[in-house]
Design an enzyme around this catalytic site. Structure first.
Site, PDB file in Angstrom:
ATOM      1  N   GLU A  51      89.322  35.285  74.523  1.00 49.33           N
ATOM      2  CA  GLU A  51      88.044  35.836  75.009  1.00 49.33           C
ATOM      3  C   GLU A  51      87.400  36.729  73.957  1.00 49.33           C
ATOM      4  O   GLU A  51      86.196  36.651  73.705  1.00 49.33           O
ATOM      5  CB  GLU A  51      88.288  36.618  76.304  1.00 49.33           C
ATOM      6  CG  GLU A  51      88.545  35.704  77.487  1.00 49.33           C
ATOM      7  CD  GLU A  51      89.110  36.412  78.710  1.00 49.33           C
ATOM      8  OE1 GLU A  51      89.242  35.748  79.746  1.00 49.33           O
ATOM      9  OE2 GLU A  51      89.426  37.612  78.636  1.00 49.33           O
ATOM     10  N   PHE A  53      95.225  46.323  90.856  1.00 49.64           N
ATOM     11  CA  PHE A  53      95.102  45.234  91.823  1.00 49.64           C
ATOM     12  C   PHE A  53      96.211  45.284  92.879  1.00 49.64           C
ATOM     13  O   PHE A  53      95.964  45.066  94.058  1.00 49.64           O
ATOM     14  CB  PHE A  53      95.144  43.884  91.096  1.00 49.64           C
ATOM     15  CG  PHE A  53      93.906  43.613  90.313  1.00 49.64           C
ATOM     16  CD1 PHE A  53      92.767  43.168  90.938  1.00 49.64           C
ATOM     17  CD2 PHE A  53      93.868  43.825  88.944  1.00 49.64           C
ATOM     18  CE1 PHE A  53      91.604  42.914  90.231  1.00 49.64           C
ATOM     19  CE2 PHE A  53      92.719  43.587  88.217  1.00 49.64           C
ATOM     20  CZ  PHE A  53      91.575  43.134  88.858  1.00 49.64           C
ATOM     21  N   ASP A  92     102.270  43.836  87.565  1.00 47.11           N
ATOM     22  CA  ASP A  92     102.704  43.650  86.177  1.00 47.11           C
ATOM     23  C   ASP A  92     103.985  44.411  85.843  1.00 47.11           C
ATOM     24  O   ASP A  92     104.602  44.134  84.817  1.00 47.11           O
ATOM     25  CB  ASP A  92     101.611  44.147  85.221  1.00 47.11           C
ATOM     26  CG  ASP A  92     100.490  43.139  85.054  1.00 47.11           C
ATOM     27  OD1 ASP A  92     100.502  42.128  85.770  1.00 47.11           O
ATOM     28  OD2 ASP A  92      99.615  43.371  84.200  1.00 47.11           O
ATOM     29  N   VAL A 145     102.131  60.244  87.554  1.00 39.83           N
ATOM     30  CA  VAL A 145     103.523  60.262  88.024  1.00 39.83           C
ATOM     31  C   VAL A 145     104.447  60.295  86.816  1.00 39.83           C
ATOM     32  O   VAL A 145     104.245  59.566  85.844  1.00 39.83           O
ATOM     33  CB  VAL A 145     103.796  59.040  88.926  1.00 39.83           C
ATOM     34  CG1 VAL A 145     105.279  58.878  89.192  1.00 39.83           C
ATOM     35  CG2 VAL A 145     103.020  59.179  90.224  1.00 39.83           C
TER      36      VAL A 145
HETATM   37  C1  LIG Z   1      92.186  42.782  78.814  1.00 39.85           C
HETATM   38  C2  LIG Z   1      92.849  42.141  80.008  1.00 39.85           C
HETATM   39  C3  LIG Z   1      92.312  40.985  80.543  1.00 39.85           C
HETATM   40  C4  LIG Z   1      92.888  40.393  81.640  1.00 39.85           C
HETATM   41  N1  LIG Z   1      92.324  39.253  82.153  1.00 39.85           N
HETATM   42  C5  LIG Z   1      92.827  38.708  83.271  1.00 39.85           C
HETATM   43  C6  LIG Z   1      92.193  37.586  83.874  1.00 39.85           C
HETATM   44  O1  LIG Z   1      91.195  37.077  83.359  1.00 39.85           O
HETATM   45  N2  LIG Z   1      92.720  37.088  85.012  1.00 39.85           N
HETATM   46  C7  LIG Z   1      93.826  37.659  85.597  1.00 39.85           C
HETATM   47  O2  LIG Z   1      94.244  37.197  86.656  1.00 39.85           O
HETATM   48  N3  LIG Z   1      94.461  38.694  85.038  1.00 39.85           N
HETATM   49  C8  LIG Z   1      93.972  39.249  83.901  1.00 39.85           C
HETATM   50  N4  LIG Z   1      94.604  40.319  83.332  1.00 39.85           N
HETATM   51  C9  LIG Z   1      95.850  40.810  83.929  1.00 39.85           C
HETATM   52  C10 LIG Z   1      95.563  41.646  85.163  1.00 39.85           C
HETATM   53  O3  LIG Z   1      94.550  42.598  84.881  1.00 39.85           O
HETATM   54  C11 LIG Z   1      96.860  42.325  85.577  1.00 39.85           C
HETATM   55  O4  LIG Z   1      97.792  41.321  85.859  1.00 39.85           O
HETATM   56  C12 LIG Z   1      96.646  43.193  86.793  1.00 39.85           C
HETATM   57  O5  LIG Z   1      95.747  44.238  86.494  1.00 39.85           O
HETATM   58  C13 LIG Z   1      97.981  43.778  87.260  1.00 39.85           C
HETATM   59  O6  LIG Z   1      97.752  44.607  88.359  1.00 39.85           O
HETATM   60  P1  LIG Z   1      98.703  45.849  88.618  1.00 39.85           P
HETATM   61  O7  LIG Z   1      98.265  46.430  89.923  1.00 39.85           O
HETATM   62  O8  LIG Z   1     100.112  45.453  88.453  1.00 39.85           O
HETATM   63  O9  LIG Z   1      98.415  46.865  87.429  1.00 39.85           O
HETATM   64  P2  LIG Z   1      97.053  47.501  86.932  1.00 39.85           P
HETATM   65  O10 LIG Z   1      95.883  46.779  87.456  1.00 39.85           O
HETATM   66  O11 LIG Z   1      97.214  47.644  85.468  1.00 39.85           O
HETATM   67  O12 LIG Z   1      97.051  48.945  87.589  1.00 39.85           O
HETATM   68  C14 LIG Z   1      98.011  49.918  87.274  1.00 39.85           C
HETATM   69  C15 LIG Z   1      97.484  51.253  87.775  1.00 39.85           C
HETATM   70  O13 LIG Z   1      98.542  52.193  87.686  1.00 39.85           O
HETATM   71  C16 LIG Z   1      98.026  53.399  87.171  1.00 39.85           C
HETATM   72  N5  LIG Z   1      99.151  54.112  86.525  1.00 39.85           N
HETATM   73  C17 LIG Z   1      99.903  53.663  85.497  1.00 39.85           C
HETATM   74  N6  LIG Z   1     100.847  54.577  85.186  1.00 39.85           N
HETATM   75  C18 LIG Z   1     100.668  55.614  86.038  1.00 39.85           C
HETATM   76  C19 LIG Z   1     101.335  56.867  86.218  1.00 39.85           C
HETATM   77  N7  LIG Z   1     102.378  57.237  85.458  1.00 39.85           N
HETATM   78  N8  LIG Z   1     100.890  57.691  87.183  1.00 39.85           N
HETATM   79  C20 LIG Z   1      99.836  57.341  87.972  1.00 39.85           C
HETATM   80  N9  LIG Z   1      99.179  56.173  87.840  1.00 39.85           N
HETATM   81  C21 LIG Z   1      99.589  55.321  86.898  1.00 39.85           C
HETATM   82  C22 LIG Z   1      96.949  52.969  86.189  1.00 39.85           C
HETATM   83  O14 LIG Z   1      96.017  54.017  85.961  1.00 39.85           O
HETATM   84  C23 LIG Z   1      96.334  51.778  86.921  1.00 39.85           C
HETATM   85  O15 LIG Z   1      95.248  52.158  87.749  1.00 39.85           O
HETATM   86  C24 LIG Z   1      94.040  40.949  82.225  1.00 39.85           C
HETATM   87  C25 LIG Z   1      94.593  42.115  81.689  1.00 39.85           C
HETATM   88  C26 LIG Z   1      93.996  42.707  80.588  1.00 39.85           C
HETATM   89  C27 LIG Z   1      94.580  43.968  80.012  1.00 39.85           C
END
Ligand SMILES: Cc1cc2nc3c(=O)[nH]c(=O)nc-3n(C[C@H](O)[C@H](O)[C@H](O)COP(=O)(O)OP(=O)(O)OC[C@H]3O[C@@H](n4cnc5c(N)ncnc54)[C@H](O)[C@@H]3O)c2cc1C
Length: 440
Positions: free
Chosen positions: A193, A37, A323, A102
């Site tokens: 859930e 996200f 996150d 990475v």
């Molecule tokens: C089961 C579940 C249910 C959830 N339900 C909700 C909800 O109902 N409402 C809500 O608001 N939030 C929800 N969340 C939380 C929400 O999904 C996260 O807060 C959000 O995805 C965080 O976004 P982000 O971009 O920080 O990380 P992420 O969306 O986790 O994306 C991280 C990206 O980094 C990539 N990555 C990681 N390490 C590496 C690396 N070393 N090299 C290259 N790429 C890498 C991964 O492949 C991924 O695509 C939920 C989470 C989970 C696990």
């Protein structure tokens, strides 16, 4: 996979170290690690900018994690909650997508290191998310899988469905009892859930499909160490969520720390044990290695400490978001690890990069909380919008509309809507497949 150095903005052999100022003769190079996200929103908010954007992700798809539990409980198929990153960015001419993992960051040389190459950046956005954690008990991972990836979801789906299949042929009453006992550890949104969805599966969806067992007799236990489920919601909504879960037949155990997890089930702090062939973990979160890569301080969950501009200390050209960042809002509270916060941080990082390039001042990040939602089952949910608090059917309707709205890709929205409509009318679930390592 090897790329030619010229094909990737900033790719190729390690360039000479540069200062934060951008070398003359090339557009600023923005590297975004992670297309969740946060990262995706940062990239998309740079679409009109005179910069080269490189998005690196270890996977080729963006995952809509909020609906992952429906994949794990056979409601949706994996492709309905995932969209290829290339397709999302295909019309963004200044964006290049690399599927690579990475492994480190050299902040002096301003390079991101993958297993194949080093990629130079002028500005770096790290959005690598978080994973579940076992509070130092990593040995529990095999016995109690967590839910974070599509592989996790299909594994959990296989365990749930296999438990019913094995119970159908089990001769021993005790073994059948353990097979029909589902334990979910952790009473946050994911645990709630999962528990609601498994209870509905057992009592409504598959109830006519077996001959020797009564699937509706399955025990579903949600075990939480704290005082209440959904601890980030107001206490009255936690109580309503608990009652709605109990209405579905879920046994909610509060103030009950789990002290052991293995193939036989779980052990509890009071010395008792629950025999279960299907234990699921929804209790802890650990951030990605971003803080270690950068050599900056982290909080207890491994999140990199950032200032009010989402920069880790001493790194004005690096933004850590979503996150994997320990960011504090205006109210002094930690910005929560939810999708809207990650999206807002991504949008902010894009704006801050453009401001820095134009030598304009950068305003601090402000998190706007538009509300919290958690679903419990068909027609059951809770929603907290500050002064407005909903539960039951109205909350479930808001939850459904919000998730359809935010789901990436028109096709996925239509497919999910149709599946939900069918499931609502017929109590059916379309993806009841036991796959992966279980069908070898
Ligand atoms: C089961 C579940 C249910 C959830 N339900 C909700 C909800 O109902 N409402 C809500 O608001 N939030 C929800 N969340 C939380 C929400 O999904 C996260 O807060 C959000 O995805 C965080 O976004 P982000 O971009 O920080 O990380 P992420 O969306 O986790 O994306 C991280 C990206 O980094 C990539 N990555 C990681 N390490 C590496 C690396 N070393 N090299 C290259 N790429 C890498 C991964 O492949 C991924 O695509 C939920 C989470 C989970 C696990």
């Amino acid at each position: 996979m090897r790329y030619f150095a010229d094909e990737i903005p900033g790719g190729g052999p390690l360039p000479k170290p540069q200062s934060a100022s951008i070398a003359e003769g090339h557009r600023p190079r923005v590297v975004i690690v992670g297309a969740g996200f946060g990262g995706l929103n940062a990239a998309m908010n740079l679409r009109q900018a005179d910069v080269d954007v490189t998005v690196i992700d270890r996977r080729n798809y963006h995952l809509f994690q909020p609906l992952l539990y429906q994949v794990a409980t056979a409601g949706l198929s994996p492709a309905q909650v995932a969209t290829p990153i290339r397709r999302i960015l295909s019309r963004q001419a200044n964006a290049t997508v690399l599927m690579e993992r990475v492994e480190g960051i050299d902040t002096k040389a301003q390079t991101v290191e993958t297993s194949n190459r080093r990629i130079h950046y002028d500005y770096l956005v790290i959005a690598t998310g978080a994973r579940h954690a076992y509070f130092g008990n990593d040995a529990w991972a095999d016995a109690a899988p967590g839910l974070k990836t599509i592989a996790d979801a299909t594994e959990i789906r296989a365990r749930i469905l296999s438990a019913f299949e094995r119970a159908e042929v089990a001769e021993d009453e005790k073994i059948r009892g353990a097979l029909l006992t589902f334990v979910i550890v952790g009473g946050g949104p994911t645990g709630v859930e999962l528990a609601g969805a498994i209870a509905e599966l057992a009592r409504k969806v598959i109830v006519r499909d077996f001959r020797r067992i009564d699937s509706s007799s399955a025990r579903v236990l949600l075990i939480e160490a704290g005082e209440r489920v959904l601890p980030t919601m107001p206490p009255c909504l936690s109580e309503k969520a608990k009652r709605q879960l109990e209405g579905l037949g879920v046994e909610v155990l509060l103030r009950t720390p789990v002290t052991q997890c293995d193939e036989a089930g779980v052990g509890l702090a009071d010395g008792s044990a629950i025999e279960s062939a299907c234990v699921l973990w929804a209790a802890g979160v650990m951030a990605s290695k971003a803080a270690k890569w950068l050599g900056v301080p982290a909080d207890r969950a491994g999140r990199a400490m950032v200032d009010e501009k989402l920069n880790p200390p001493g790194h004005e050209t690096i933004f850590v978001i979503g996150d994997t960042a320990a960011a504090v809002g205006e109210d002094g509270k930690q910005v929560p690890g939810v999708a809207p916060a990650a999206k807002q941080m991504g949008q902010y990082a894009a704006g801050a990069i453009l401001a820095r390039i134009a030598n304009r001042p950068v305003e601090p990040f402000r998190y706007r909380n538009f509300g919290n939602l958690a679903t419990i089952g068909r027609k059951a949910a809770v929603a907290d919008f500050g002064r407005v608090r909903l539960s039951g059917f109205p909350a479930w309707l808001v939850w459904g509309l919000a998730h359809l709205w935010f789901l990436v890709g028109f096709r996925n929205r239509v497919a999910v809507f149709l599946d939900w409509a069918f499931a609502y009318l017929r109590y059916d679930r379309s993806a009841r497949l036991i796959t992966d390592r279980h069908d070898r």
